[in-house]
Design an enzyme around this catalytic site. Structure first.
Site, mmCIF file in Angstrom:
data_model
loop_
_atom_site.group_PDB
_atom_site.id
_atom_site.type_symbol
_atom_site.label_atom_id
_atom_site.label_comp_id
_atom_site.label_asym_id
_atom_site.label_seq_id
_atom_site.Cartn_x
_atom_site.Cartn_y
_atom_site.Cartn_z
ATOM 1 N N CYS A 1 0.873 -1.171 0.000
ATOM 2 C CA CYS A 1 0.000 0.000 0.000
ATOM 3 C C CYS A 1 0.912 1.224 0.000
ATOM 4 O O CYS A 1 1.645 1.457 0.957
ATOM 5 C CB CYS A 1 -0.880 -0.039 1.243
ATOM 6 S SG CYS A 1 -1.930 1.398 1.407
ATOM 7 N N CYS B 1 -10.208 10.683 8.273
ATOM 8 C CA CYS B 1 -8.918 10.185 7.802
ATOM 9 C C CYS B 1 -7.763 10.902 8.494
ATOM 10 O O CYS B 1 -7.719 12.137 8.535
ATOM 11 C CB CYS B 1 -8.832 10.387 6.288
ATOM 12 S SG CYS B 1 -7.186 10.053 5.613
ATOM 13 N N SER C 1 -13.431 6.112 -3.336
ATOM 14 C CA SER C 1 -13.857 6.186 -1.935
ATOM 15 C C SER C 1 -15.181 6.923 -1.886
ATOM 16 O O SER C 1 -15.229 8.136 -2.102
ATOM 17 C CB SER C 1 -12.802 6.926 -1.108
ATOM 18 O OG SER C 1 -11.599 6.194 -1.132
ATOM 19 N N ASN D 1 -11.435 2.690 11.048
ATOM 20 C CA ASN D 1 -10.320 2.676 11.998
ATOM 21 C C ASN D 1 -10.412 3.990 12.762
ATOM 22 O O ASN D 1 -10.215 5.048 12.162
ATOM 23 C CB ASN D 1 -8.991 2.695 11.221
ATOM 24 C CG ASN D 1 -8.274 1.373 11.274
ATOM 25 O OD1 ASN D 1 -8.258 0.699 12.298
ATOM 26 N ND2 ASN D 1 -7.676 1.020 10.155
#
Ligand code: SAH
Ligand code: SF4
Length: 351
Positions: A108, A122, A220, A296
């Site tokens: 990634c 984010c 996204s 997350n």
């Protein structure tokens, strides 16, 4: 003063050949160097033993071969995910993640230091934009992971451009790096095994459709109504859903490739039946796949990951409408493999 010598990782093969032509070197030498850089993963000119000594000396004198060093590493408890924080030449830092699954080993990669898109959930968005990465700094991350794998007798199979930054805002450098990854005399990665993820930069999607590439586009999405998406992702005000979907449809038509939609599940925010229904409506008849990922948690955002019950309800709507989806459980969650989170921790510790 900044080092003005060209970085070898920033050059494509014709540029290397042009450099060697100026130096009066035969063309095949450029191909040899290329193989050292991208196949044999050299980190030093001294390793390039089939190049004449004087050429190695000249390269060391007049070009740069900067290999990023590792500042810190986090390994997930299950050993499947490893995240390295890399030091760039100017002292900036980016993170690169290696994910080892049964059949594939994915890297990634980051495309920018920070990100200007400001998505609320984010960690990279919360940090703001610092600078674009050069094509060489992007490819160097892939080489870094390839070296780690090579030491274990393996090699990289997949690349996702899902680290820090928005790849379509750093368009030229990202595409140059992708072309270097798929180069038949270089890393030779399969085009279909490279995924570029975007927050929805509409002109970039149209442009990418014309590149003649077979890479996978991921968008996204995270919300299927403009009101909610604009709240979570400010870029939606500039490129709202109708415009975004028009671009994605054009991309599919042009490339015949299935597009992935990323959906970070946030409890009580975008995991409602109404959002699931709106998503299913948007995707009706499209060559698309949905990736569902529980959030997350990050310091700068109060949202929580969806509960198993909410996830089950959301997934039920996908199934009722025959929307193809994958539910990705939180791989690497314990090492904060969500984008931008390692660097933030490092900054918080004053490192
Ligand atoms: N800028 C691009 C690529 C980098 S982000 C993009 O936004 O697509 C890569 C993916 O990580 C995106 O789908 C993004 O929405 C997701 N992501 C960001 N923060 C996250 C978090 N806290 N938890 C889970 N996924 C996150
Ligand atoms: Fe940037 Fe992607 Fe993070 Fe949004 S999710 S802030 S576009 S890196």
């Amino acid at each position: 003063m900044a080092d003005e010598r060209p970085s070898l990782y920033d050059l494509d093969l014709p540029q290397l050949e042009a450099l060697f032509r100026r130096w009066g070197e035969p063309k095949y030498r450029a191909r040899q160097l290329w193989t050292w850089l991208y196949r044999r993963l050299a980190t030093d000119f001294e390793q390039m033993t089939d190049l004449p000594k004087r050429l190695r000396a000249r390269l060391a004198e007049e070009t740069r071969l900067y290999v990023p060093t590792v500042l810190s590493t986090l390994e997930s408890l299950d050993g499947e995910t490893r995240k390295d924080l890399l030091l760039l030449e100017d002292g900036e830092q980016v993170e690169v993640v290696l994910m080892r699954y049964i059949e594939r080993r994915s890297a990634c990669l980051s495309t920018q230091v920070g990100c200007a898109m400001g998505c609320k959930f984010c960690a990279t968005g919360q940090m703001g934009f610092v600078r674009n990465l050069s094509s060489g700094e992007i490819i160097a991350q892939a080489l870094h992971v390839q070296r780690q794998l090579q030491a274990q007798g393996r090699h990289l199979t997949n690349v996702v451009l899902m680290g820090m930054g928005e790849p379509l805002v750093n368009y030229e450098n990202t595409l140059a790096a992708v072309r270097r990854m798929i180069h038949p005399q270089g890393m030779k990665l399969g085009q279909r095994r490279i995924t570029l993820s975007t927050a929805g930069i509409v002109p970039g999607i149209y442009r990418l459709a014309e590149e003649g590439l077979q890479i996978t586009l991921a968008v996204s999405l995270h919300a299927a109504t403009d009101a909610l998406r604009s709240e979570l992702m400010p870029i939606n005000r500039r490129y709202p859903l109708d415009k975004l979907f028009a671009a994605v449809r054009a991309y599919i038509l042009r490339t015949k490739r299935r597009v992935t939609f990323e959906w970070v599940l946030i409890e009580g925010v975008n995991d409602t039946p109404a959002q699931a229904e709106a998503l299913a409506r948007r995707l009706r008849g499209m060559l698309a796949h949905v990736n569902l990922i529980p959030l997350n948690p990050t310091e700068g955002f109060a949202g929580r990951p969806s509960t198993p019950e909410s996830i089950e309800r959301f997934v039920g709507v996908m199934e009722a409408h025959n929307v193809p989806y994958t539910l990705r459980l939180r791989r690497g969650g314990d090492i904060q493999a969500g984008c931008g989170q390692l660097r933030r921790r490092q900054l918080a510790q004053g490192a």
